[in-house]
Design an enzyme around this catalytic site. Structure first.
Site, short mmCIF file in Angstrom:
data_model
loop_
_atom_site.label_atom_id
_atom_site.label_comp_id
_atom_site.label_asym_id
_atom_site.label_seq_id
_atom_site.Cartn_x
_atom_site.Cartn_y
_atom_site.Cartn_z
N GLN A 70 -46.45 -15.48 -31.35
CA GLN A 70 -45.39 -16.31 -30.79
C GLN A 70 -44.08 -16.19 -31.57
OE1 GLN A 70 -46.78 -20.32 -29.55
NE2 GLN A 70 -48.81 -19.59 -30.11
N CYS A 188 -42.58 -23.63 -35.25
CA CYS A 188 -41.40 -22.83 -35.60
C CYS A 188 -40.11 -23.62 -35.34
CB CYS A 188 -41.37 -21.52 -34.84
SG CYS A 188 -40.15 -20.36 -35.51
N ASP A 324 -50.82 -25.53 -36.71
CA ASP A 324 -49.92 -26.52 -36.12
C ASP A 324 -50.58 -27.86 -35.82
OD1 ASP A 324 -48.23 -24.38 -36.22
OD2 ASP A 324 -48.23 -24.00 -34.06
N ALA A 334 -46.15 -19.32 -38.69
CA ALA A 334 -47.22 -18.37 -38.95
C ALA A 334 -47.33 -18.06 -40.44
CB ALA A 334 -46.98 -17.08 -38.16
N CYS A 367 -39.26 -19.17 -42.71
CA CYS A 367 -38.62 -19.12 -41.40
C CYS A 367 -37.47 -18.12 -41.44
CB CYS A 367 -38.09 -20.51 -41.02
SG CYS A 367 -37.36 -20.57 -39.37
#
Length: 438
Positions: A70, A188, A324, A334, A367
């Site tokens: 994702q 995210c 999550d 991730a 991130c």
């Protein structure tokens, strides 16, 4: 790309490939380790356990034929990657030395060390790992489902809609481009603003920037949780003329009039509305209902209630969770799962061997904040929202090397190392670089 077309590309059978079994043949199964969820967390942990357990001792329950990376959806939405690049068949990413049951858990019974599947079968376990991810709630925003069928509204968060983002972006000539962040935890959390920056860069590259107003409306009180990177992002939005509205939450869309309605979370009496020519929506999210409804498993917010360091459930010592859906207060990425999987695996092994748990998760998350078609900021931080950077130079600056890392290095690392149980985060790289510098 329609789901049926994806299945044809992957040559999927109705029940997956040779490592799956049909749960309907069994009334009762048992195993040493049960993993619920075949996403990033489930794959990473199961790959580790598959090296020490027998096939019948390791059961994975996952209903989907398709596994998505994702983190690549941002680049798909910006037209940089294709949806096909972001997916593999579930059968190809789960370890062969495991038993895959293509079904869903409908009830967790931690008091009896068992779960109930949708077909009525039951699995008992010695240890369970819950890694179901989050569910997208498009229905919670009035008018959103209808709006997503129009050529002006999109969302990078779903494989069903992510390809529409670039189509909407290409048609954008003037007016308002609006990007939202909901009043809920999200996976995210940097993604809602990444597509905002990419849109701004796309418009500049194509000579249309001066005709479009760009708004980033976020429910959060800050643009980013870590001050070091927030300061850098504020400079970017100011230099590029992006309007940022904090504590602003999308509640309704009128797709006919192309108007988005917002509430102010600090002052409910303040209501605002924006006409849009492009609207990118990040939907509210939560753990699946099967988890939320089990009050023995979850905290008040509905997340699996684990110790943030050991990832062990606070009431049931043989229940663990990562990713999550668990209650750890880290950014849900991730990269966090890469570190969590090693901690969880080692701690369960200690319990199996009758030893004290030895590993502790420090809240590491990463991130890559893509800020354009050739630029990125690489945010890395811990539970205390302090930078925990790997590379020996400042990562709060826009660099092409971070964009290259996001686009070309992280995807193969994910498919070939993380999902194979080999990659446990960049901790070892960080230590080696520090030793070399010393």
């Amino acid at each position: 790309m329609a789901l049926n077309n994806i299945k044809k590309l992957l040559h999927l059978s109705p029940i997956g490939q040779n490592i799956s079994i049909n749960a309907r043949r069994f009334k009762s199964l048992s195993c040493k380790v049960l993993i619920v969820g075949g996403g990033s967390g489930g794959c990473s942990v199961s790959a580790k356990f598959s090296k020490i357990l027998k096939k019948h001792e390791l059961i994975i329950v996952e209903p989907s034929d398709i596994h998505y990376y994702q983190a690549l959806f941002t680049l798909v939405g910006a037209g940089i990657r294709s949806l096909k690049d972001s997916l593999r068949s579930t059968a190809s990413v789960l370890p062969k030395n495991s038993t895959w049951i293509k079904d869903s858990v409908v009830e967790f019974k931690p008091e009896t060390n068992s779960v109930l599947l949708s077909n009525g079968d039951q699995i008992t376990y010695d240890y369970i790992v819950i890694s179901t991810g989050l569910i997208l709630h498009f229905e919670e925003i009035v008018g959103l489902n209808e709006a997503l069928t129009t050529p002006y509204v999109c969302s990078n968060y779903s494989p069903e809609y992510v390809e529409n983002t670039y189509k909407v972006l290409q048609k954008l000539e003037s007016g308002n481009a609006v990007f939202t962040y909901p009043d809920s935890p999200v996976k995210c959390p940097g993604a809602p603003q990444k597509i905002c920056y990419l849109t701004e860069d796309y418009l500049r590259i194509n000579g249309k920037r001066d005709k479009v107003n760009i708004y980033y409306n976020t429910s959060l009180p800050v643009i980013f949780g870590v001050k070091r990177y927030a300061d850098a992002l504020w400079k970017i939005v100011e230099n590029r003329g992006i309007h940022v509205n904090l504590r602003t939450n999308l509640v309704k869309i009128d797709p006919d009039k192309r108007i988005a309605y917002f509430e102010n979370l600090d002052n409910p009496d303040i209501k605002t509305q924006l006409e849009y020519n492009m609207l990118h929506v990040t939907p509210p999210m939560s753990p699946p209902n099967v988890i939320k409804k089990n009050k023995l498993l979850v905290n008040e917010a509905g997340f699996v209630d684990v110790d943030k360091n050991t990832l062990q459930h606070i009431r049931f010592p043989n229940v663990f969770s990562l990713g999550d859906c668990c209650s750890t207060p880290n950014s849900k990425t991730a990269a966090a799962i890469g570190c969590q999987s090693k901690v969880l695996y080692d701690n369960i092994n200690c319990l199996i061997d009758g030893k004290k748990m030895s590993r502790s998760y420090n809240g590491y998350a990463s991130c890559p904040l893509v800020t354009g078609y050739n630029s990125c900021i690489l945010a890395e931080f811990d539970y205390d929202l302090q930078p925990l950077e790997t590379l020996p130079f400042r990562q709060d600056q826009e660099r092409w090397i971070f964009y290259f890392l996001k686009k070309d290095i992280l995807p193969p690392l994910y498919w070939h190392l993380m999902l194979r149980g080999v990659w446990n985060g960049p901790g070892i790289v960080r230590k080696l670089l520090r030793l070399k510098l010393k």
